[in-house]
Design a protein around this motif. Structure first.
Motif, PDB file in Angstrom:
ATOM      1  N   HIS A  45     -25.208  -1.010  14.091  1.00  0.00           N
ATOM      2  CA  HIS A  45     -24.783  -2.023  15.081  1.00  0.00           C
ATOM      3  C   HIS A  45     -25.371  -1.761  16.477  1.00  0.00           C
ATOM      4  O   HIS A  45     -24.716  -1.949  17.474  1.00  0.00           O
ATOM      5  CB  HIS A  45     -23.250  -2.192  15.124  1.00  0.00           C
ATOM      6  N   ARG A  46     -26.612  -1.309  16.518  1.00  0.00           N
ATOM      7  CA  ARG A  46     -27.364  -1.054  17.769  1.00  0.00           C
ATOM      8  C   ARG A  46     -26.664  -0.028  18.665  1.00  0.00           C
ATOM      9  O   ARG A  46     -26.821  -0.044  19.892  1.00  0.00           O
ATOM     10  CB  ARG A  46     -27.573  -2.344  18.561  1.00  0.00           C
ATOM     11  N   ALA A 289     -17.491   1.702  14.790  1.00  0.00           N
ATOM     12  CA  ALA A 289     -17.708   0.252  14.793  1.00  0.00           C
ATOM     13  C   ALA A 289     -16.734  -0.508  15.683  1.00  0.00           C
ATOM     14  O   ALA A 289     -17.101  -1.527  16.247  1.00  0.00           O
ATOM     15  CB  ALA A 289     -17.634  -0.276  13.363  1.00  0.00           C
ATOM     16  N   GLN A 294     -16.170   2.252  20.512  1.00  0.00           N
ATOM     17  CA  GLN A 294     -17.471   2.270  21.208  1.00  0.00           C
ATOM     18  C   GLN A 294     -17.280   2.545  22.698  1.00  0.00           C
ATOM     19  O   GLN A 294     -18.047   3.287  23.303  1.00  0.00           O
ATOM     20  CB  GLN A 294     -18.188   0.931  21.021  1.00  0.00           C
TER      21      GLN A 294
ATOM     22  N   GLU B  40     -26.028  -6.275  10.813  1.00  0.00           N
ATOM     23  CA  GLU B  40     -26.282  -5.064  10.030  1.00  0.00           C
ATOM     24  C   GLU B  40     -27.190  -5.348   8.830  1.00  0.00           C
ATOM     25  O   GLU B  40     -27.886  -4.449   8.350  1.00  0.00           O
ATOM     26  CB  GLU B  40     -24.951  -4.464   9.576  1.00  0.00           C
ATOM     27  N   ILE B  43     -30.583  -4.485   9.902  1.00  0.00           N
ATOM     28  CA  ILE B  43     -30.857  -3.049   9.991  1.00  0.00           C
ATOM     29  C   ILE B  43     -31.070  -2.453   8.596  1.00  0.00           C
ATOM     30  O   ILE B  43     -31.948  -1.622   8.388  1.00  0.00           O
ATOM     31  CB  ILE B  43     -29.716  -2.352  10.765  1.00  0.00           C
ATOM     32  N   ARG B  44     -30.296  -2.953   7.631  1.00  0.00           N
ATOM     33  CA  ARG B  44     -30.407  -2.401   6.273  1.00  0.00           C
ATOM     34  C   ARG B  44     -31.732  -2.750   5.600  1.00  0.00           C
ATOM     35  O   ARG B  44     -32.211  -1.999   4.770  1.00  0.00           O
ATOM     36  CB  ARG B  44     -29.242  -2.908   5.405  1.00  0.00           C
ATOM     37  N   GLY B  70     -30.843 -10.222  21.552  1.00  0.00           N
ATOM     38  CA  GLY B  70     -29.549  -9.643  21.169  1.00  0.00           C
ATOM     39  C   GLY B  70     -29.596  -8.797  19.912  1.00  0.00           C
ATOM     40  O   GLY B  70     -28.562  -8.310  19.438  1.00  0.00           O
ATOM     41  N   GLU B  71     -30.790  -8.620  19.339  1.00  0.00           N
ATOM     42  CA  GLU B  71     -30.944  -7.807  18.118  1.00  0.00           C
ATOM     43  C   GLU B  71     -32.065  -6.790  18.328  1.00  0.00           C
ATOM     44  O   GLU B  71     -32.982  -7.025  19.135  1.00  0.00           O
ATOM     45  CB  GLU B  71     -31.345  -8.688  16.935  1.00  0.00           C
ATOM     46  N   GLY B  72     -32.013  -5.721  17.567  1.00  0.00           N
ATOM     47  CA  GLY B  72     -33.082  -4.716  17.584  1.00  0.00           C
ATOM     48  C   GLY B  72     -33.477  -4.307  18.981  1.00  0.00           C
ATOM     49  O   GLY B  72     -32.628  -4.051  19.836  1.00  0.00           O
ATOM     50  N   LEU B 156      -8.293  -1.874   6.818  1.00  0.00           N
ATOM     51  CA  LEU B 156      -7.621  -1.000   5.846  1.00  0.00           C
ATOM     52  C   LEU B 156      -7.902   0.469   6.150  1.00  0.00           C
ATOM     53  O   LEU B 156      -7.030   1.319   6.023  1.00  0.00           O
ATOM     54  CB  LEU B 156      -8.101  -1.327   4.433  1.00  0.00           C
ATOM     55  N   VAL B 157      -9.137   0.747   6.566  1.00  0.00           N
ATOM     56  CA  VAL B 157      -9.500   2.137   6.863  1.00  0.00           C
ATOM     57  C   VAL B 157      -8.772   2.616   8.121  1.00  0.00           C
ATOM     58  O   VAL B 157      -8.185   3.695   8.148  1.00  0.00           O
ATOM     59  CB  VAL B 157     -11.035   2.271   7.052  1.00  0.00           C
ATOM     60  N   VAL B 158      -8.762   1.786   9.163  1.00  0.00           N
ATOM     61  CA  VAL B 158      -8.218   2.229  10.453  1.00  0.00           C
ATOM     62  C   VAL B 158      -6.696   2.127  10.493  1.00  0.00           C
ATOM     63  O   VAL B 158      -6.019   3.048  10.946  1.00  0.00           O
ATOM     64  CB  VAL B 158      -8.859   1.432  11.612  1.00  0.00           C
ATOM     65  N   GLU B 180     -14.523  -8.234  16.064  1.00  0.00           N
ATOM     66  CA  GLU B 180     -15.547  -7.239  15.741  1.00  0.00           C
ATOM     67  C   GLU B 180     -15.821  -7.254  14.237  1.00  0.00           C
ATOM     68  O   GLU B 180     -14.905  -7.204  13.437  1.00  0.00           O
ATOM     69  CB  GLU B 180     -15.056  -5.866  16.205  1.00  0.00           C
ATOM     70  N   GLU B 182     -18.355  -5.188  11.658  1.00  0.00           N
ATOM     71  CA  GLU B 182     -19.346  -4.115  11.440  1.00  0.00           C
ATOM     72  C   GLU B 182     -19.913  -3.592  12.759  1.00  0.00           C
ATOM     73  O   GLU B 182     -21.085  -3.228  12.838  1.00  0.00           O
ATOM     74  CB  GLU B 182     -20.494  -4.611  10.551  1.00  0.00           C
ATOM     75  N   GLY B 183     -19.093  -3.594  13.802  1.00  0.00           N
ATOM     76  CA  GLY B 183     -19.535  -3.055  15.092  1.00  0.00           C
ATOM     77  C   GLY B 183     -20.143  -4.096  16.021  1.00  0.00           C
ATOM     78  O   GLY B 183     -20.492  -3.787  17.151  1.00  0.00           O
ATOM     79  N   TYR B 184     -20.273  -5.325  15.555  1.00  0.00           N
ATOM     80  CA  TYR B 184     -20.842  -6.394  16.379  1.00  0.00           C
ATOM     81  C   TYR B 184     -19.726  -7.253  16.959  1.00  0.00           C
ATOM     82  O   TYR B 184     -18.755  -7.568  16.260  1.00  0.00           O
ATOM     83  CB  TYR B 184     -21.778  -7.274  15.539  1.00  0.00           C
ATOM     84  N   SER B 185     -19.899  -7.651  18.208  1.00  0.00           N
ATOM     85  CA  SER B 185     -18.931  -8.550  18.836  1.00  0.00           C
ATOM     86  C   SER B 185     -19.300  -9.983  18.461  1.00  0.00           C
ATOM     87  O   SER B 185     -20.402 -10.443  18.757  1.00  0.00           O
ATOM     88  CB  SER B 185     -18.988  -8.400  20.357  1.00  0.00           C
ATOM     89  N   MET B 252     -26.194   0.417   1.794  1.00  0.00           N
ATOM     90  CA  MET B 252     -27.412   1.224   1.602  1.00  0.00           C
ATOM     91  C   MET B 252     -27.200   2.325   0.583  1.00  0.00           C
ATOM     92  O   MET B 252     -27.836   3.369   0.644  1.00  0.00           O
ATOM     93  CB  MET B 252     -27.866   1.811   2.940  1.00  0.00           C
TER      94      MET B 252
END
Lengths: 312, 279
Positions: A45-46, A289, A294, B40, B43-44, B70-72, B156-158, B180, B182-185, B252
């Motif tokens: 996620h950069r 994430a 962050q 993501e 990125i994958r 906004g990417e890469g 579920l994880v958090v 959010e 996968e870490g993206y807003s 991945m």
């Protein structure tokens, strides 16, 4: 300013990176952010870009680069389970690239202090490099894994994952729709029974160890071997008095192993404690994430770096 | 030869891209613009795109691979970009390619949402010869619903429970909140763009060649069959290929940076179009 750079490694392969240079001139501290594994220099996620752009504004020169076989760089990792590549990284696959890049970075930026930063595989590489490279003054380690991955253990569940899965299965047992799925052969029975078996086995075993105040072998984490190359590199590194910031996600599966099999065993002496800052990041998974995580991560890195640069 | 550059998009923002030029052919005659997925997924599959660019380059094609705003490595934050900005960036990249090379055979190849973006951007480009869609996103809302599932897994994880289900997450977006994934807003801007996305309703150029590649490990997706029928009934020059899915954009766990069969079948199709046109 961001500049695309290409650096040749010792095998003649071209490694691609991006150099962030502060507009008002560097404060003399340079940070190299190391690839987490198979994901490229922007990180999940950069994350690496967010870190680099923030600390560059604070006066640090930053380099993010792709080691061989990753992102835009030359080379190739073979197809297959990713864990094969992780094992290579845990054993130092990117150490040579990082040493070459560090040399290049110092010449290019004239940094007086160089700090390596990395998530997961990047954190491992940072430690393996820094123990033998005196040009490195500090490490920012995000969710380092201290356990050696093994292909035959890929499917073996981690205690945290097992507990979450098992609880979700137990909840489903009182759901009529889910029960209907179970009796109509739509459930993945192997996964279900393996999870429940692991969960109950662990519950019984951990209760036994608690009551007997017993300790398992310190070199084995829940049946999985510690990466002793990493541990020895860490001990050698802190022996030199250099500093490390460990950022640990509270909901990462590797956090349990880090705490119980590494921190509790190897980070207890005063000398080591003096070199290590360990911060657990709330609501964070392995890749930090959540937006809250962050924010905490970026602030923690920034304030730790400020302390390090004050020693200049 | 690989040359990475920055160029400005229509808003003057810095966009990162890399030209892959065949050795000894600074100005290739045949060219491809690659459109990556977003977030993501991008990125994958980054390495698949790098390898496809290198593969085509060895076959004599000039290739341009770029990151949307906004990417890469491009400027900006993910939350400030939408489907519209990505489409505009693609049009800008196309214009940049026209200025860079002297192509007489040129088109776009896109994967997942990159395929959808390629198709939408191609409406703006008159001189494109072909558009290749690798497993494009036909229905943006369905795609977003799948993406929302990652939020449920993360909760579920958090939190050990699902605090917000998919409907509640949508409501949060509509109220102007950021969620959010996968870490993206994610903002309502992107959500509304995706909600409107339905490739079946998009126009296609009847003189242009299209290739739809379905990447699957099971049977055909009914949505692709429907899309194919819609295009054919519209007299669109489209070919369809079914390829085994050998790389994954969702995780991945298995690493496959070189899906040879997909590369070869796409190249064979490109050459058949090129040779057919020149014969």
């Amino acid at each position: 300013m961001e500049e695309i750079v290409r650096i040749l490694n010792s095998g003649g392969q071209s490694l691609t990176g991006v150099l962030h240079l502060p507009d008002g001139g560097s404060n003399g501290v340079g940070i190299i952010i190391l690839s987490p594994g198979l994901k490229d220099r922007s990180g999940p996620h950069r994350l690496y870009i967010k870190i680099a752009r923030k600390i560059c504004l604070e006066g640090y020169s930053v380099l993010r680069f792709d080691p061989h076989g990753v992102g835009d760089s030359d080379g190739e990792f073979q197809k297959g389970l990713s864990v094969y590549s992780f094992v290579k990284i845990e054993k130092g696959e990117f150490v040579d690239d990082t040493n070459v890049v560090t040399e290049w970075f110092q010449k290019r930026t004239l940094a007086k202090k160089i700090i390596l930063a990395g998530l997961c595989g990047g954190a491992i590489t940072a430690m393996l490099v820094a123990c033998n490279n005196t040009k490195i003054h500090g490490i920012i380690s995000m969710d380092t894994t201290v356990i050696l991955d093994a292909v035959d253990q890929v499917e073996s569940a981690n205690p945290l994952e097992t507990a979450i899965l098992a609880r979700s299965y137990l909840k489903k047992a009182i759901n009529i729709k889910k029960l209907a799925r179970f009796v109509s052969f739509k459930t993945n029975y192997i996964e279900l029974f393996a999870t429940l078996f692991n969960y109950f086995k662990r519950s019984v075993v951990s209760a036994f160890f608690r009551t007997n105040n017993n300790v398992k072998s310190k070199h084995v984490a829940d049946g999985r071997p510690l990466n002793m190359l990493y541990v020895n590199s860490f001990l050698s590194y802190v022996d030199s008095g250099r500093k490390v910031l460990f950022l640990v996600s509270d909901h990462d599966k590797s956090a349990w192993e880090f705490k119980h099999k590494f921190q509790d065993v190897y980070c207890q002496s005063q000398n080591v404690k003096g070199c290590c800052t360990i911060l657990t990041v709330d609501t964070a998974n392995h890749e930090f994430a959540s937006l809250k995580a962050q924010g905490i991560l970026l602030d923690a890195i920034s304030s730790w770096l400020t302390k390090q640069s004050q020693d200049l | 030869m690989e040359k990475s550059i920055y160029f400005a998009n229509s808003s003057g923002e810095r966009i990162y891209g890399t030209f892959f030029s065949p050795t000894g052919m600074e100005k290739a005659k045949k060219g491809v613009l690659l459109c990556q997925p977003i977030a993501e997924e991008k990125i994958r599959v980054k390495r698949v795109f790098i390898n496809f660019a290198r593969f085509l380059c060895k076959k004599g094609y000039g290739v341009f691979l770029f990151d949307y705003f906004g990417e890469g490595e491009s400027a900006g934050n993910f939350e400030d970009a939408s489907l519209d900005t990505r489409t505009l960036d693609t049009v800008c990249a196309l214009n940049y390619c026209y200025g860079y090379g002297q192509f007489n055979f040129f088109g776009i190849v896109g994967l997942r949402l990159g395929g959808s973006i390629a198709l939408i951007a191609s409406e703006e480009a008159k001189s494109l010869d072909f558009v290749v869609l690798w497993q494009p996103v036909i229905n943006g809302y369905e795609y977003f619903q799948e993406w929302l599932k990652t939020s449920l897994a993360a909760q579920l994880v958090v939190y050990k429970e699902i605090k917000f289900n998919r409907k509640q997450l949508e409501e949060q977006l509509q109220c102007g909140n950021v969620i959010e994934l996968e870490g993206y807003s994610i903002t309502d801007l992107l959500f509304q763009n995706l909600r409107k996305l339905n490739l079946i309703e998009h126009k296609v150029c009847k003189s242009r060649k299209y290739l739809l590649v379905e990447l699957t490990s099971q049977g055909s997706d009914l949505l692709y069959i429907k899309y194919l029928e819609a295009l054919k009934s519209n007299n669109c020059l489209i070919d369809y290929l079914k390829e085994k899915k050998t790389f994954d954009w969702n995780n991945m766990r298995f690493y496959q940076p070189l899906p040879d069969s997909l590369f070869n079948s796409t190249f064979t199709w490109l050459e058949s179009i090129y040779n057919g046109r020149n014969s």
